[in-house]
Design a protein around this motif. Sequence first.
Motif, PDB file in Angstrom:
ATOM      1  N   SER A 270     -17.603 -29.374  52.026  1.00  0.00           N
ATOM      2  CA  SER A 270     -16.265 -29.154  51.475  1.00  0.00           C
ATOM      3  C   SER A 270     -16.383 -28.330  50.203  1.00  0.00           C
ATOM      4  CB  SER A 270     -15.575 -30.494  51.170  1.00  0.00           C
ATOM      5  OG  SER A 270     -16.310 -31.225  50.207  1.00  0.00           O
TER       6      SER A 270
ATOM      7  N   TRP B 221     -12.701 -27.658  54.059  1.00  0.00           N
ATOM      8  CA  TRP B 221     -13.772 -28.560  54.485  1.00  0.00           C
ATOM      9  C   TRP B 221     -14.094 -28.334  55.967  1.00  0.00           C
ATOM     10  CZ3 TRP B 221      -8.798 -29.815  53.419  1.00  0.00           C
ATOM     11  CH2 TRP B 221      -8.051 -30.458  54.400  1.00  0.00           C
TER      12      TRP B 221
ATOM     13  N   THR C 242     -17.655 -34.992  58.429  1.00  0.00           N
ATOM     14  CA  THR C 242     -17.384 -33.881  57.515  1.00  0.00           C
ATOM     15  C   THR C 242     -18.718 -33.380  56.985  1.00  0.00           C
ATOM     16  OG1 THR C 242     -15.245 -34.804  56.858  1.00  0.00           O
ATOM     17  CG2 THR C 242     -16.233 -33.180  55.385  1.00  0.00           C
TER      18      THR C 242
END
Length: 237
Positions: A147, A168, A144
């Motif tokens: 976000s 995200w 990731t």
Amino acid sequence: MYPVRGNLKEDVLVKFLSALFSISVLTLFSSGCTTVVIDEYRRSSGELAVGDSVVILGRRHSSDYETEPDLIDCVGKTLHNPSAGVNVIPERQFVDALYPWFEPRTAPMHIKSLDKLMDIPDVRDRMAEYGVKYIVWIDGSTETTSSAGSIGCSIGTAGAGCFGFGTWDKESDYEAAVWDFRDQELSGKISADAQGTSYMPAIVVPIPLIARVQNNACKGMAAQLQEFLLPPQSASR
């Protein structure tokens, strides 16, 4: 009065369940956007023949990350297609059968290291038993990268609900090194870069719109590996 109030409650309950069902269906058929870029470097053409097998293994020697087992499992299952001439040995089965020679701490990092492995009778016999032609090492991960947004939920006398918006970004970066085990040479490399943004709008109920970044990288890499490993006349089947 009581029967009327009971009907009103039933109507509200039916409408709520109907809305919940609609949201569930929307979630099932909705997803975030993903882009996948596949690159290929080829040194030789595929030579899979009847009885040959392919092993898909994940690199896990780094302390910073490990190539996810579920990504390796996904590529193996997607690539496995005996009717097209591709037989894939599951990673766990192969690593257990060759224990401890393909564990993270002992696995060969370079194709020249295969010479030493083949001097071990048990390893040589197991590889021949499985009919291993190609060993595919996949290195990389999905992370990731950013976000934003927030979602708040509350419960009161009037009911429960959520409100807000979240998003995200995820990015996959994988590289597959294809080793020709019998000729003990590098046949080529395939890289898969995938990016996607997931969304989570929430009006009473959160609705996740998930970008299947890792899954799309898996499918793109598996499709390219099949084209890479099969001889040209077989790949067109």
